[in-house]
Design a protein around this motif. Sequence first.
Motif, PDB file in Angstrom:
ATOM      1  N   UNK A  75       8.880  -4.241  -2.591  1.00 47.62           N
ATOM      2  CA  UNK A  75       7.730  -3.414  -2.946  1.00 47.62           C
ATOM      3  C   UNK A  75       6.877  -4.147  -3.975  1.00 47.62           C
ATOM      4  N   UNK A  76       5.553  -4.083  -3.859  1.00 47.66           N
ATOM      5  CA  UNK A  76       4.702  -4.717  -4.871  1.00 47.66           C
ATOM      6  C   UNK A  76       4.977  -4.125  -6.246  1.00 47.66           C
ATOM      7  N   UNK A  77       4.955  -4.960  -7.268  1.00 46.91           N
ATOM      8  CA  UNK A  77       5.143  -4.474  -8.624  1.00 46.91           C
ATOM      9  C   UNK A  77       3.913  -3.681  -9.055  1.00 46.91           C
ATOM     10  N   UNK A  78       4.145  -2.656  -9.848  1.00 42.22           N
ATOM     11  CA  UNK A  78       3.094  -1.722 -10.225  1.00 42.22           C
ATOM     12  C   UNK A  78       2.466  -2.106 -11.557  1.00 42.22           C
ATOM     13  N   UNK A 137       2.601  10.790 -10.579  1.00 40.59           N
ATOM     14  CA  UNK A 137       2.825   9.510  -9.888  1.00 40.59           C
ATOM     15  C   UNK A 137       3.752   8.673 -10.764  1.00 40.59           C
ATOM     16  N   UNK A 138       4.800   8.142 -10.167  1.00 40.51           N
ATOM     17  CA  UNK A 138       5.745   7.385 -10.988  1.00 40.51           C
ATOM     18  C   UNK A 138       6.430   6.311 -10.139  1.00 40.51           C
ATOM     19  N   UNK A 139       7.014   5.302 -10.793  1.00 33.97           N
ATOM     20  CA  UNK A 139       7.780   4.299 -10.058  1.00 33.97           C
ATOM     21  C   UNK A 139       9.170   4.831  -9.724  1.00 33.97           C
ATOM     22  N   UNK A 140       9.647   4.517  -8.552  1.00 25.20           N
ATOM     23  CA  UNK A 140      11.012   4.880  -8.188  1.00 25.20           C
ATOM     24  C   UNK A 140      12.027   3.885  -8.738  1.00 25.20           C
ATOM     25  N   UNK A 162       8.146  -2.525 -12.719  1.00 25.33           N
ATOM     26  CA  UNK A 162       8.271  -1.257 -12.003  1.00 25.33           C
ATOM     27  C   UNK A 162       7.764  -1.446 -10.576  1.00 25.33           C
ATOM     28  N   UNK A 163       8.321  -0.662  -9.643  1.00 23.06           N
ATOM     29  CA  UNK A 163       7.879  -0.759  -8.251  1.00 23.06           C
ATOM     30  C   UNK A 163       8.191   0.515  -7.507  1.00 23.06           C
TER      31      UNK A 163
END
Length: 322
Positions: free
Chosen positions: A71-74, A113-116, A315-316
Motif C-alpha cells: 500500500x502507498x505510504x500516507x 479517515x485513518x491508517x490501518x 503509515x499505510x
Amino acid sequence: MSAFTVRPLLEGTSLPMLFEASGSSILLSDALPEMRPEIDKHLRTGGGVMFRGFDLDGADAFRAFAGDFGHPLLTYEFGSTPRSQVTKGVYTSTEYPPHQHIPLHNEQAYTRDWPMKIWFYCMQAAPEGGETPIADSRAIFNDVPEAIRQAFVDKGLMYVRNYGNGLDVPWQQVFGTEDKAEVEAYCAKHGITCDWKDDGELRTRQVCQGAARHPVTGEWVWFNQAHLFHVSNLEPEVRESLLDIVEDEEELPRNVLYGDGSPIDDATLETVRDVLKQHTVIFPWQSGDVVMLDNMLTAHARTPFKGPRKVIVAMAEAHGQH
C-alpha cells in the motif's frame, strides 16, 4: 534454515509477537516474503509484531520495507501534533518535549479517515525511558463500563479544535497550505465544519466514531481520542490558565463533546483512562527495532525519556468513513 524465529516478546502476552533474525546480516526486506504469512496472522490475532536483529539501513530502507506490504505510504494529513517529514511517507514521531507523557491512542482516531497499518523504527533508543507502550483496543472496548461504551457508540464524538494563537498547531501546518479555499475544500470533503474567526484563525468541528468495527475481523474496538482532546487531559493549573486566557471552553485549543454537542464529564474520561492503564504493555526499545501495528486493533503511546532518542513512523492502507 529459516531467516527468523517467532515468539512472544514478553511473557504472558502475545502483544507484540517478536520476529527475530536467526543470524547476522539478514536484511529485513529480504526476509519479508518468508515472514509475511506469519506477520499477517499475528497482526489479525494479536494486533502487533516486532522485528529485531535484522539489518535495516536508515529511513529510506525503512520506507521501502513499509512499502513492501503493498500500500502507498500516507501523508500526515489533518495532524493533531507537530511532526517533521524525514523522507517521503516517513515522519518523526510526535515532537513533544521529552518530559511529556503521550497517552495511549490509535493514530488519527479523532478523524473519519485513518491508517490501518503503522510502523515505528527505533533508529536510536533513549538511554532512559522513551518506550512506546501498546494496548489491545478490543480488550479496552470490552472493559470500558457498558454505559460509557454504549454512549460512545450511540452518540459518537464531536472534536472541536481552535488553531494557532500560540496555543496549538497553526492551521497552515495542519492542512499544509496558506490557502483558505484549500482548507475549506478539504473540510467539505471530509465532513468537517470550519469557521474563520474574526482574528483570521480557524475553528473546526467534526463528528466521528467513539468505537468502530474492524473491517477484516468484524470485532468492536475502542477507537477515539476523547481522553486526549478532553479538557480533563490538562493538568489543573494548565486548564485554569488556559481558561483565564480564552474565557470560554469553546475557545480552548482542543476539546471533545458527545456527537450531539452535550458535554462529557471528567469522571467518564477518568474511568476510560483507568481501563487504558490496565491494558498497557511496555517493552524496552533496542536500536534497530521495528514495530508494526494494526492501528485499529492496537493503541500506542510514549513514555518520558532522557537523552537522545530517534523513532520514525510510517503509515499505510487508508480506511475512510466520510
